[in-house]
Write a protein that holds these residues in place. Structure first.
Motif, mmCIF file in Angstrom:
data_model
loop_
_atom_site.group_PDB
_atom_site.id
_atom_site.type_symbol
_atom_site.label_atom_id
_atom_site.label_comp_id
_atom_site.label_asym_id
_atom_site.label_seq_id
_atom_site.Cartn_x
_atom_site.Cartn_y
_atom_site.Cartn_z
ATOM 1 N N PRO A 230 0.798 -1.433 -0.096
ATOM 2 C CA PRO A 230 0.035 -0.128 0.047
ATOM 3 C C PRO A 230 0.784 1.264 0.064
ATOM 4 O O PRO A 230 0.462 2.445 -0.692
ATOM 5 N N ARG A 231 1.851 1.173 0.690
ATOM 6 C CA ARG A 231 2.731 2.535 0.718
ATOM 7 C C ARG A 231 3.291 3.036 -0.622
ATOM 8 O O ARG A 231 3.608 4.174 -0.857
ATOM 9 N N SER A 232 3.864 1.900 -1.408
ATOM 10 C CA SER A 232 4.315 2.282 -2.745
ATOM 11 C C SER A 232 3.523 1.927 -3.964
ATOM 12 O O SER A 232 3.852 1.994 -5.056
ATOM 13 N N GLN A 233 2.083 1.693 -3.663
ATOM 14 C CA GLN A 233 1.326 1.249 -5.004
ATOM 15 C C GLN A 233 1.234 2.374 -5.708
ATOM 16 O O GLN A 233 1.046 1.953 -7.054
ATOM 17 N N ASP A 234 1.292 3.672 -5.467
ATOM 18 C CA ASP A 234 1.121 4.602 -6.610
ATOM 19 C C ASP A 234 2.389 5.522 -6.789
ATOM 20 O O ASP A 234 2.512 6.492 -7.408
ATOM 21 N N THR A 235 3.535 4.807 -6.362
ATOM 22 C CA THR A 235 4.788 5.336 -6.450
ATOM 23 C C THR A 235 5.216 5.199 -8.199
ATOM 24 O O THR A 235 5.241 4.194 -8.635
ATOM 25 N N PRO A 236 5.361 6.436 -8.872
ATOM 26 C CA PRO A 236 5.779 6.139 -10.409
ATOM 27 C C PRO A 236 6.924 5.397 -10.734
ATOM 28 O O PRO A 236 7.855 5.570 -9.831
ATOM 29 N N ILE A 237 6.701 4.595 -11.847
ATOM 30 C CA ILE A 237 7.805 3.685 -12.205
ATOM 31 C C ILE A 237 8.241 4.042 -13.595
ATOM 32 O O ILE A 237 7.282 3.889 -14.503
ATOM 33 N N ILE A 238 9.499 4.239 -14.125
ATOM 34 C CA ILE A 238 9.892 4.308 -15.386
ATOM 35 C C ILE A 238 10.785 3.046 -15.687
ATOM 36 O O ILE A 238 11.852 2.912 -14.917
ATOM 37 N N MET B 135 6.138 -3.630 -23.786
ATOM 38 C CA MET B 135 5.931 -2.182 -23.370
ATOM 39 C C MET B 135 4.504 -2.146 -22.402
ATOM 40 O O MET B 135 4.285 -1.480 -21.653
ATOM 41 N N PHE B 136 3.623 -2.912 -23.430
ATOM 42 C CA PHE B 136 2.287 -3.139 -22.512
ATOM 43 C C PHE B 136 2.247 -3.839 -21.383
ATOM 44 O O PHE B 136 1.604 -3.340 -20.485
ATOM 45 N N LYS B 137 3.164 -4.815 -21.062
ATOM 46 C CA LYS B 137 3.406 -5.612 -20.007
ATOM 47 C C LYS B 137 3.899 -4.240 -18.676
ATOM 48 O O LYS B 137 3.237 -4.536 -17.578
ATOM 49 N N GLY B 138 4.593 -3.671 -19.256
ATOM 50 C CA GLY B 138 5.277 -2.591 -18.138
ATOM 51 C C GLY B 138 4.007 -1.767 -18.004
ATOM 52 O O GLY B 138 3.953 -1.189 -16.684
ATOM 53 N N TYR B 139 3.361 -1.217 -18.833
ATOM 54 C CA TYR B 139 2.156 -0.042 -18.360
ATOM 55 C C TYR B 139 0.983 -0.974 -17.598
ATOM 56 O O TYR B 139 0.292 -0.300 -16.691
ATOM 57 N N ALA B 140 0.956 -2.334 -18.035
ATOM 58 C CA ALA B 140 0.117 -3.018 -17.193
ATOM 59 C C ALA B 140 0.321 -2.981 -15.655
ATOM 60 O O ALA B 140 -0.528 -3.073 -14.902
ATOM 61 N N LEU B 141 1.621 -2.977 -15.519
ATOM 62 C CA LEU B 141 2.259 -3.132 -13.991
ATOM 63 C C LEU B 141 1.973 -1.723 -13.310
ATOM 64 O O LEU B 141 2.611 -1.520 -12.198
ATOM 65 N N GLY B 142 1.701 -0.582 -14.049
ATOM 66 C CA GLY B 142 1.573 0.727 -13.539
ATOM 67 C C GLY B 142 2.643 1.765 -13.769
ATOM 68 O O GLY B 142 2.851 2.574 -13.301
ATOM 69 N N ALA B 143 3.371 1.218 -14.890
ATOM 70 C CA ALA B 143 4.612 2.005 -15.409
ATOM 71 C C ALA B 143 3.984 3.230 -15.823
ATOM 72 O O ALA B 143 3.048 3.367 -16.495
ATOM 73 N N VAL B 144 4.721 4.434 -15.719
ATOM 74 C CA VAL B 144 4.032 5.766 -16.114
ATOM 75 C C VAL B 144 5.191 5.958 -17.434
ATOM 76 O O VAL B 144 4.566 6.766 -18.383
ATOM 77 N N ASP B 145 6.106 5.034 -17.872
ATOM 78 C CA ASP B 145 6.857 5.483 -19.056
ATOM 79 C C ASP B 145 7.864 4.086 -19.107
ATOM 80 O O ASP B 145 7.934 3.465 -18.277
ATOM 81 N N TYR B 146 8.289 3.882 -20.522
ATOM 82 C CA TYR B 146 9.112 2.943 -20.815
ATOM 83 C C TYR B 146 10.269 3.435 -21.758
ATOM 84 O O TYR B 146 9.939 3.563 -22.788
#
Length: 727
Positions: free
Chosen positions: A76-84, A96-107
């Motif tokens: 919960p503490r890091s579920q909204d942290t942006p990931i590139i 790329m789709f797999k990364g975005y599916a995991l909540g990534a903001v960029d690839y």
């Protein structure tokens, strides 16, 4: 003002050189760059800090970037942290789709253009700062709103709270003005002090003249104070009004129509926020139950202390009984064992002599134990009596020393004295008891000193004694009232006997109890020394009976010990009659009773046979009987020169027999000299025997020399002791 949260960026790549490159690109952003070379390490970093952005390499050993991202989103503490995501191997849309599916903001595909990476990271840094600022502002507003609501609630309920506190308080409350006049009391105060509600506002003020003179103004709680405590209450309250210090006192109250109660009165000054003195506020607490509980608890404590003392005494007596059993049975074992061997007749002459010596030594040990027990019994009952005569302490000490010298010689213990410094140190007392004191101390010194040790006996005359001793109070100074010199013409003097040894010493915790009855430093079955532990108690009592004092000193175990006896010297220097020791006759010659007819009345067969044999060896003509009735007949018919009679006998005791002889028989039989032979060895027993008609009293066990000497004395034959040709 709230300190801004630090901006953290997490860099995750299994290649250290890539991390260095990222750090070089982002170093000018002024943020905290946290580097991690594995997914596990990255997860550990997330447990410790919050991050504005995570730059995550996809291709890593053990755990790739997608797996790491999956675990990050589960927290919960890091579920909204942006990931590139960063990768150098695949730019396919599937990854790329797999990364975005995991909540990534960029690839981003490596190599990454620095300006592109900087711009993207800067956006997320700015977004994080604004989000943090908004969050902190929101929290501040929420706190202010909560505080404002609490203040409003407090303001709304303050009056109700005061009313409830005053009405429901278990303590009586009173308020006075600056002059100490009561202006308010609560209901509980009125109940405790027995004042009706109509009296609540205030007690009448005293006249100005009385106030000006320092008198205490009338107070409602003072009006209820018990008359015996009223003076103290008024005095302490007046002092409090003058000094202004906190007031805490306890008094008895006697409200109108009620029983006596206890109250605790407390008061303090009231000062406003502007430091203005407003008056006094105080409380009155009913502490009657506490006082009763304290009294009951004190009684319980006293009872517990008494019970514990009794239990300790019983335990000490139990230990003493166990030691007594051991000390009596041990010599008895040797006596019976060697007696059986002698009876069997299988010992050579050397062993026979050894057996007889052993039996005598152990019998004497048992005799000493019994005498100690009897002495303590008389001490406990206050029946121990002394025959006070002028006594030469030097001679007494020398006699005691010679008695102990063989035991010291057997252990190669060096005995040193300074007796030659004094010809005579005269004290007033019982010579035999003083010899017993010194003998006990010397025996202990020899017993507790190892082989080849040293015992020093020092006699001296002193005029000053220690103010404090370890185990006894100092001796009282002589004064005209207690027999000392008048008008201070002569300083009090003491004969001081000090016995020091190089023995086992005394433990510091036991030293204060060294003279207690039934107390031994070691009462266990493993103790190395024998004895009942009564000797020092007897010493302490006998010395006190001689108006002296005794104390013990020791530096601890294995450090040796010192015992000091101080006795007041006799003030008179005029010639004195010889002491009890000086008057003892010499050893009688053998066959000193030749031809003397003697009657023995004794119900114990062994004792009767022993006495008969002993007297026959001295030449006496002995007649024996086990019955007092038969003894009365034999006195009349045989007409012996002396009667030896036991006291405790069945049917008729010795007292009855001697009374019948004195009152019923004609002369000269009625005047026959009689000696009481008995196991009752107290001075009171001796006095009773003499008052009933006996000429002498001999306690069992009886020594042959003493018996012969006594027979010669009562038959007016003492002159035979020195007559030649009696053997």
């Amino acid at each position: 003002m709230t300190t801004p949260s630090p901006v953290n960026i997490l860099l995750v790549d299994d290649q250290p050189e890539n991390l260095v490159a990222l750090e070089a690109i982002l170093g000018d952003l002024g943020v905290n760059l946290v580097k991690s070379t594995s997914g596990k390490e990255a997860l550990r970093c997330l447990l410790q800090d919050d991050f504005a952005l995570i730059l995550l390499d996809v291709q890593m050993p053990q755990m790739d970037g997608f797996e790491v991202a999956t675990l990050i989103r589960q927290r919960p503490r890091s579920q909204d942290t942006p990931i590139i995501f960063l990768t150098a191997f695949s730019s396919s849309e599937q990854f790329m789709f797999k990364g975005y599916a995991l909540g990534a903001v960029d690839y981003l595909i490596k190599p990454i253009a620095p300006n592109v990476l900087l711009s993207k990271v800067a956006i997320f840094i700015e977004l994080f700062k604004k989000t943090e600022a908004l969050r902190q502002k929101t929290e501040t507003l929420q706190q202010q709103a909560a505080q404002l609501e609490a203040i409003n609630t407090e303001l709304q309920t303050s009056e109700e709270r005061f009313r409830l506190l005053s009405t429901c308080s278990p303590l009586g409350v009173f308020v006075t003005d600056t002059e100490g006049r009561c202006v308010y009391t609560n209901p509980r105060f009125q109940v405790i002090c027995g004042r009706g509600p109509e009296l609540a506002p205030a007690a009448p003020a005293v006249p100005e003249s009385e106030s000006a003179s320092g008198a205490v103004p009338g107070q409602s709680w003072l009006d209820s104070v018990h008359p015996d405590d009223l003076a103290a209450a008024r005095s302490t309250w007046a002092a409090y009004l003058q000094t202004g210090q906190d007031y805490v006192q306890e008094f008895r109250l006697r409200p109108r129509g009620e029983i006596e109660r206890w109250a605790s009165v407390r008061s303090a000054r009231m000062v406003s926020e502007q430091k203005n003195f407003l008056g006094y506020v105080g409380t009155v607490e009913d502490i009657t139950e506490r006082k009763r509980a304290e009294a009951a608890n004190a009684q319980v404590i006293r009872e517990q202390a008494a019970r514990q003392e009794a239990e300790t005494a019983n335990r000490m007596k139990d230990d003493f009984i166990a030691v007594l059993s051991h000390e009596l049975r041990t010599p008895l074992n040797s006596i019976l064992g060697w007696a059986n061997l002698l009876q069997a007749g299988k010992l050579d002459s050397q062993k026979v002599e050894y057996a007889i010596d052993t039996i005598e030594r152990n019998a004497l040990a048992q005799k000493q134990l019994i005498e100690d027990i009897l002495d303590v019994s008389q001490i406990v009952r206050g029946k121990l009596q002394l025959h006070r005569l002028p006594v030469n302490l030097v001679a007494v000490a020398q006699t005691a020393l010679e008695t102990v010298r063989p035991a010291a010689t057997a252990k190669a213990i060096a005995l040193t004295t300074n007796f030659h410094d004094y010809d005579r140190l005269e004290v007033t007392g019982d010579a035999l008891r003083l010899q017993q004191v010194i003998w006990n101390l010397l025996t202990n010194a020899v017993k507790f000193t190892p082989e080849q040790g040293r015992v020093d006996v020092h006699l001296s005359v002193v005029t000053r004694l220690p103010k404090e001793t370890l185990s006894a109070d100092p001796c009282p100074e002589n004064s005209p009232e207690d027999g000392g010199p008048e008008n201070g013409s002569r300083a009090p003097a003491y004969a001081q006997l000090r016995i020091t040894d190089t023995g086992l010493g005394i433990a510091a915790d036991f030293l204060p109890h060294i003279f207690d009855r039934f107390r031994q430093a070691d009462s266990s079955i493993t103790r190395s020394q024998g004895g009942l532990g009564l000797g020092l108690a007897i010493v302490h009592h006998l010395v006190e009976q001689h108006q002296g004092c005794v104390w013990a000193e020791s530096d601890g175990l294995n450090q040796g010990a010192a015992f000091t006896v101080a006795l007041p010297l006799a003030q008179s220097t005029s010639p004195q009659p010889p002491s009890a020791l000086d008057r003892l006759p010499n050893e009688p010659p053998t066959r000193a009773l030749r031809g003397l007819p003697i009657l023995i009345v004794e119900d114990d067969t062994d004792t009767r046979d022993f006495l008969a044999f002993l007297l026959q060896t001295q030449g006496a003509v002995v007649t024996t009987t086990a019955s007092a009735e038969e003894g009365l007949r034999l006195v009349d018919s045989v007409q012996p020169a002396v009667l030896l009679c036991d006291i405790s006998m069945p049917d008729m005791d010795g007292y009855t027999l001697i009374r019948k002889i004195r009152n019923q028989l004609p002369a000269p039989q009625a005047n026959i000299p009689a000696i009481a032979i008995t196991a009752h060895a107290r001075l009171s027993d001796q006095a009773q025997a003499l008052s009933n008609g006996f000429q002498s009293h001999l306690p069992k066990p009886i020594e042959a020399e003493t018996l012969v000497r006594t027979i010669l004395q009562v038959t007016n034959s003492v002159h035979d002791l020195s007559r030649p040709g009696q053997n």
